[in-house]
Each structure stands twice: as structure tokens, then as C-alpha cells.
Design a protein around this motif. Structure first.
Motif, short mmCIF file in Angstrom:
data_model
loop_
_atom_site.label_atom_id
_atom_site.label_comp_id
_atom_site.label_asym_id
_atom_site.label_seq_id
_atom_site.Cartn_x
_atom_site.Cartn_y
_atom_site.Cartn_z
N GLY A 38 -3.84 9.36 0.17
CA GLY A 38 -5.17 8.79 -0.07
C GLY A 38 -5.10 7.40 -0.67
N SER A 39 -4.17 7.22 -1.61
CA SER A 39 -4.00 5.90 -2.23
C SER A 39 -3.57 4.87 -1.19
N PHE A 40 -2.69 5.29 -0.30
CA PHE A 40 -2.24 4.38 0.77
C PHE A 40 -3.42 3.95 1.64
N SER A 87 0.83 -1.21 0.00
CA SER A 87 0.00 0.00 0.00
C SER A 87 0.86 1.26 0.00
N GLU A 93 7.93 -4.53 -6.37
CA GLU A 93 7.61 -3.16 -5.94
C GLU A 93 8.83 -2.48 -5.34
N PRO A 138 1.78 3.48 -4.72
CA PRO A 138 1.66 4.88 -5.13
C PRO A 138 3.01 5.52 -5.43
N SER A 139 4.05 5.07 -4.71
CA SER A 139 5.38 5.68 -4.89
C SER A 139 5.97 5.38 -6.26
N LEU A 188 -6.62 4.00 0.90
CA LEU A 188 -7.55 3.20 0.11
C LEU A 188 -7.07 1.76 0.00
N LEU A 189 -5.79 1.60 -0.34
CA LEU A 189 -5.25 0.26 -0.52
C LEU A 189 -5.19 -0.50 0.80
N SER A 190 -4.80 0.19 1.87
CA SER A 190 -4.67 -0.51 3.15
C SER A 190 -6.02 -0.86 3.74
N ILE A 201 -2.54 12.76 -2.79
CA ILE A 201 -2.93 11.65 -3.66
C ILE A 201 -2.26 10.35 -3.18
N GLY A 202 -0.97 10.45 -2.86
CA GLY A 202 -0.24 9.28 -2.36
C GLY A 202 -0.80 8.81 -1.03
#
Length: 699
Positions: A280-282, A247, A318, A251-252, A284-286, A277-278
């Protein structure tokens, strides 16, 4: 903790752990000594509390005994030390670290207190990352850049986050350890708003770790990740760690290049958008893999080991694309590292070659004194004599080699025993108890600290010592360590601690006056600089740097007044500095300069020659010796003795010859510099009756 004195000691320890990174990693002595004083004060207060409880004997566990044994070895190295003052400071420092280690084991017996301190460390890491980002965008006003002595400048430079540690690799190591701790806290938190806060901290820590961008730390992090999996063992726990790291990493892959551009070009609004954005992505994924959903997922795939291995392979891919190859979103291409910065920290550069050079030269020093070493600060005092080629570093970039250089085999043995014993009981206990806990993550953090420090200079910084020994103490506090009752009356450690406390106050104040004198001297205020340095010497008679500066100041006054008493005073102060640090090539060269002013050319040459023997690869030393000869010729050309002129001619040729001869031994030989060639030519010109007008050597 029942008494007020115990609580006061406890809060002092917290204060030390929290604030130490903000004072330039307490790397220079004028930052480190006040923290040593605070540690001695905390220990002294706790011993007084023990006296009030009518305890009679001082008790130590096995790890504590070996820590104190390491400190005692440093005491004996003072006898053989190359630099007496540096060895005294190193000994006092290790006594302070041993006291801190002991206090951590005493205070943090309850699990709630352990988790409280770990949470504070994680918060600290997040704040350090945020401050470095603020510095990149020049958000920290100048008046706050030295707030209460804390250094909030230079937190971001060369495109990398250095934080208040002032060194990117150490910052990366600090962030990497806190990343493991932050992952555990984030996974275990049930309260949604606390989970949100911990998620923000975790993302800030990962950002700091990533943008400190240390190649060595990245590799050690991946090795430590495998060590963590060995400790955790259960697939569902490993899966949780893999998913959280994924997560953070995913994004990174797409944002790293643009975030780096925003930092380097100071574009705060663009950066904030990408950062959010990063983040929020973290989230969302987590949150797609909340604890109950993770268990449900793991139950489904437990029978399919292939899927579990695929998760690990994905994590490896990753990591590769984040740490070694980045995706440029604008151009839809992959670039190495951060473009040009990636090449700057790749395996092909001189940085790696230099490390191996440091290690090889350190081994030469160890072979000379394998048992007790060269004393604290031994590397900085003597490495010029063992150089394979010209370089400048005060630390050999390896904690273990530095320990061998400073304290020999006798110092390394208790250190290694302490570390291996701690990791051994950590591995044994995690094998026996497979319930989820912070212990494997603490063990992984300790493993990373001491593995990364084998290839870097983290332990050159006092704040890293505090961080490392605190974490090691927290790890060991989870186990029932048997206390050994020593037949030492409590009054003895009490009196010794009081002595160390008073001594550290004197040394700290001396360092303050030394720095004040330097500031006055920079402003050409001879009177106030002399007063400050004399005060420093009265407080600390072993401070060789102060004595050397007083010698320089006296010689400058002599050149202005031509009063012989100042020249004699300069020689006296310089001799005292040499008595404390007898292998300093600069001190010998300076004494030679003073002999030259007295007209004692033969005496001057003895010191110049010994100075070149002590630092055979330092080009600047040869240049300054020739420059001293040229100055003498220019100032006394008409009155100088003809025999002296012929001596200077011989000595000039020998200096030039010695430089060429030593460069033949160098692994990276350099031809004589332009300045060295011009100096020799100008000396020959003056000796031939000419002048050196419009020469490069005029300045």
C-alpha cells in the motif's frame, strides 16, 4: 509466422523460456537434457518450415555467427578435454543455446511480441517470489513439491529466498534484471487495473530481490542503475525511475527487519499485514507521482540541477539503508544486514576470500592450457590438482574465467565480441534515439546479467543460460541486423539438428536410468540398480559416472560372494570410466582398492600415489587410503605375506608424510585430522601384533 509449423516452434520456445526456472534452474543434467531436446525440436520444426518455403541457404547475422563460433570452439575442446563426457554435454548445450538465440531473433521481430515475452518474464519473476514466500510458511503440500518434475521445495532457506533456482545469488540476479523490466512496464502502463497488477508484480519482484539478499547482486544492481541512467539520459525519465525505486525502498527501510522475522519464524498472518502495508505504501508513494504530475514536476525543476542531484543522493541513501544497514523498528536502532545474517554475507567472511582463491586457482589452470583450455567441465574435473587449499566447488564463480578454463582464449574471444558488440550498438542507438522505449532497460538487464556473472556461478544453471540468451536476443532484435547468406545448403543444418535431437533423447534417457539406478542402490536393490545402470550405459556409453557406479556395485558383490568374476568386472568397468575421465582421483583410488583386493599391493600403491597427486589437498582421500590398508590388515592379518606387511608400513608412513608435505604448500594449512591420526596409529598397532577394538576407525 504464417504456417502451423512456425507457430508450433514459437510456442515451444515460449514453453522453454517460461518453465525452465521451475526445474531447479535446470542445473543437473537430468533436468537440463530434456530442455535441450525441446530446443532442438523447436529449431528442427522451424527449419522444416524454411524447407517448405523453398529457402535454400542458411542465413546468420554477425552476433549469431559468433555464437555458433563459440559452440564450434567447444567442439574442438573435446579433443583435449579432461572429461570427455562433460565436454560433450557442454558442446551440445552451447549448440542448443545458439539455436535458441537464433530462434529468439527470428520470432520476436514485432514489438508487440517482444513486449509480450518481457511481460511473461516479469510475471514469472513475481510467481517465483510468491512461491518462495509460500514455501517459507510451508503452504506447499508435500504432494505438490515435485509437481510434474518441478521442484517446489527448498525455495527458502538460511533466511534467504532461493526460489526454484535453488541458489540465492542467482535468484537475486534474476529478480534484479526483472526489476528493471518491471519498472518500465509499470511506468508505461496507462490502464489503471493493468497498472495495479503490474504494481503488485513489481513489489513481489523487489521483495524477492531484497530477500534473496546477495551482497554482490546489490552492488552490481547499483552499478547497473548508473548504466541505465547513461542510456536513458533524459532527466525526466531518470526522475521517473528514481521516484519508483524510492517508492519501493522507503517502506523497506522500516519493514525489512520485521518481514524477515515473520519469514524466518513462519508467521504468515503478521507477514501478510506487513506485506500489505508495504504494498500500500508503494502504491501511495508511486501514485503521488503519476506520469502527468511527474512531467509537471520535472518542468518546474528542469532549471534546477541541484534538485535533480538531490534526488539521486536520496536514492543512494535509501539504497544504503536497505541493502547494507537496516532500521530495527522495535528497538529504534540500525543493524547491519539482517542482524547476524548480515555478518554472514559481509566482506569480512571467508566467502569473499574463497572467491579470490577460486580465481587464483583458475588462472593457474588457464596458464597450463591457455589456447583451448581443459574442455567443457574442465574446472570440475581438474581443479583438485590446482587447489591453494581444501575447498569443494564445481564452478569457479566467474563465467569468464570458467569459459577460459573450458575453451581457452579461442572460446573467450567470440563470447566477448558478442557481448561488447551487443552493448555497443545498444549505447549508440540510445544516444541517437532519445524517445522512451524498453531498449535502455533491456540493455541494463543484459549488462547486469553479464557483469554479475563475472563474480558468481549463475551460468552453471541451464535456466540462467536460457534467460540470458533470450534477453540478449530480444535486445538485438530491436536493431536491423544484416543477414549473411552462407553457402551452406539448408539440408546440412537440418540433418545436424536431427542428429542433435536424437542424441539428446538418448543422453536424457540415459540420465533417467542413471538416477533410477541410484535410487535402487540406495535401497540396497542390487539387481534393479544393475539393470538400470546397464541400460544407461547402452544408451550412453560415455557416461563415466554410471561405469564407476557399476564398478562399485561389482566390488560390493565380490565382497559378499568372493567370486573372482565380479572383481574382474569391477576392474573392467572402472577402466572404462578412467578412459572417459582420466584425471579423476576417486576413480584411481577405487582401482587401487580393487588391486588391493587382488593382492597386488605394488599396483595399488601406484594408483593411490597418483590419486594423491591429482588431489593433494583433499584430506578425505588420504583417510580412505589408510582405511583401505587397515581393512586389508584386519581381514587378512593371519594369511598376509610378511613382505606385504612391511610394504604397507612404508606406504602408510608415505601417505602421512605426503599429507603433511602438501599442507605446507597450502594457503590455509590444516593439521592431520583426528581420523587420520587414529588410522595411522591403528595400522601401526595391527602391524605390531595388537588389535583395534573400540577404535574410532571401526566404522
Amino acid at each position: 509466422m504464417t504456417s502451423i509449423t512456425e507457430k508450433l516452434s514459437f510456442f515451444l520456445v515460449l514453453f522453454i523460456v517460461i518453465l525452465s526456472p521451475y526445474y531447479r534452474g535446470i542445473y543437473p543434467d537430468y533436468y537440463k537434457l530434456p530442455f535441450l531436446t525441446l530446443i532442438f525440436l523447436a529449431f528442427l520444426i522451424y527449419l522444416l518450415a524454411m524447407v517448405r518455403k523453398k529457402e535454400r541457404l542458411f542465413q546468420l547475422s554477425l552476433p549469431e555467427m559468433f555464437f555458433f563460433l563459440l559452440a564450434i570452439v567447444y567442439l574442438f575442446t573435446i579433443i583435449v578435454a579432461s572429461s570427455k563426457y562433460s565436454s560433450v554435454i557442454a558442446f551440445i548445450s552451447y549448440i542448443a543455446w545458439a539455436f535458441l538465440f537464433w530462434l529468439i531473433l527470428e520470432f520476436f521481430q514485432k514489438k508487440s511480441l517482444k513486449m509480450f515475452l518481457i511481460q511473461i518474464m516479469v510475471c514469472n519473476a513475481g510467481v517465483l517470489s510468491l512461491l518462495a514466500i509460500f514455501d517459507a510458511f510451508h503452504f506447499i503440500p508435500e504432494r505438490f513439491q515435485n509437481f510434474l518434475g518441478m521442484s517446489f521445495w527448498g525455495l527458502y532457506f538460511s533466511g534467504r529466498l532461493a526460489t526454484a533456482f535453488q541458489y540465492q545469488n542467482t535468484s537475486a540476479s534474476f529478480f534484479a534484471v526483472c526489476l528493471f523490466l518491471g519498472i518500465f512496464i509499470y511506468l508505461q502502463e496507462k490502464n489503471w487495473w493493468k497498472k495495479l497488477i503490474n504494481g503488485v508484480l513489481l513489489f513481489l519482484i523487489f521483495f524477492g530481490f531484497l530477500f534473496a539478499f546477495s551482497r554482490g547482486t546489490n552492488l552490481i544492481f547499483l552499478i547497473t542503475l548508473l548504466f541505465l541512467f547513461i542510456l536513458v539520459r533524459k532527466k525526466e525519465y531518470i526522475t521517473s525511475v528514481v521516484l519508483i525505486l524510492s517508492s519501493l525502498l522507503l517502506p523497506s527501510i522500516f519493514l525489512q527487519i520485521e518481514l524477515d522475522r515473520c519469514l524466518s519464524q513462519a508467521l504468515p498472518f503478521d507477514f501478510l499485514v506487513l506485506f500489505l502495508i508495504g504494498l500500500g505504501s508503494f502504491f501511495l508513494l508511486s501514485f503521488l507521482f503519476l506520469p502527468n504530475q511527474q512531467i509537471f514536476l520535472v518542468n518546474k525543476i528542469n532549471k534546477k540541477l541541484v534538485f535533480f542531484l538531490i534526488l539521486l543522493v536520496i536514492l543512494g541513501i535509501e539504497c544504503f539503508f536497505v541493502f547494507f544497514i537496516q532500521f530495527d523498528v522495535k528497538n529504534f536502532t540500525f543493524v547491519r544486514g539482517f542482524g547476524e545474517k548480515g555478518r554472514d554475507i559481509s566482506f569480512e567472511t571467508k566467502n569473499v576470500i574463497y572467491r579470490f582463491t577460486f580465481y587464483r586457482d583458475a588462472l593457474k589452470m588457464i596458464q597450463k592450457k591457455p589456447l583451448l583450455g581443459w574442455g567443457g567441465g574442465g574446472w570440475a574435473a581438474r581443479y583438485f590438482s590446482f587447489q591453494s587449499h581444501t575447498y569443494y566447488t564445481k564452478f569457479p564463480h566467474s563465467f569468464y574465467l570458467n569459459t577460459l578454463v573450458e575453451s581457452g582464449v579461442l572460446g573467450l574471444v567470440p563470447l566477448l565480441f558478442l557481448l561488447f558488440y551487443s552493448l555497443y550498438i545498444c549505447i549508440i542507438s540510445t544516444n541517437q534515439n532519445q524517445s522512451i522505449s524498453i531498449i535502455p532497460y533491456l540493455g541494463a538487464g543484459v549488462f547486469l546479467i553479464f557483469l554479475h556473472s563475472s563474480i558468481d556461478l549463475n551460468f552453471a544453471m541451464g535456466a540462467y543460460h536460457i534467460f540470458a540468451w533470450t534477453l540478449l536476443g530480444l535486445l538485438l532484435s530491436f536493431y536491423p541486423l544484416q543477414k549473411l547468406k552462407l553457402s551452406i545448403p539448408l539440408i546440412i543444418p537440418l540433418l545436424l539438428t536431427l542428429i542433435f535431437f536424437i542424441l539428446s533423447i538418448f543422453l536424457g534417457n540415459a540420465e533417467y536410468y542413471y538416477q533410477s539406478g541410484n535410487e535402487y542402490r540406495a535401497g540396497n536393490d542390487f539387481v534393479h540398480s544393475a539393470k538400470a545402470w546397464e541400460t544407461a550405459v547402452r544408451l550412453n556409453p560415455w557416461h563415466d559416472n554410471v561405469l564407476y557406479q557399476l564398478s562399485n556395485l561389482s566390488s560390493d558383490i565380490y565382497l559378499q560372494t568372493k567370486k573372482e568374476e565380479f572383481l574382474n568386472l569391477a576392474l573392467e568397468k572402472n577402466q572404462k570410466a578412467l578412459n572417459i575421465e582420466p584425471y579423476n582421483y576417486e576413480y584411481y583410488r577405487h582401482r587401487a582398492d580393487l588391486f588391493l583386493l587382488k593382492g597386488e599391493v605394488d599396483e595399488a600403491w601406484k594408483d593411490y600415489k597418483y590419486s594423491m597427486e591429482l588431489a593433494p589437498m583433499v584430506l578425505g582421500n588420504y583417510e580412505k587410503i589408510l582405511f583401505a590398508f587397515l581393512n586389508l590388515l584386519n581381514s587378512q592379518q593371519k594369511s598376509i605375506n610378511p613382505n606385504t606387511l612391511s610394504q604397507i608400513k612404508v606406504y602408510t608412513d608415505e601417505v602421512f608424510h605426503l599429507y603433511l608435505e602438501n599442507q605446507l604448500k597450502s594457503t590455509q594449512p590444516n593439521p592431520p585430522s583426528e581420523a587420520l591420526n587414529f588410522l595411522k596409529r591403528d595400522i601401526d598397532t595391527v602391524l605390531g601384533g595388537g588389535n583395534t577394538g573400540n577404535s574410532i576407525t571401526e566404522d
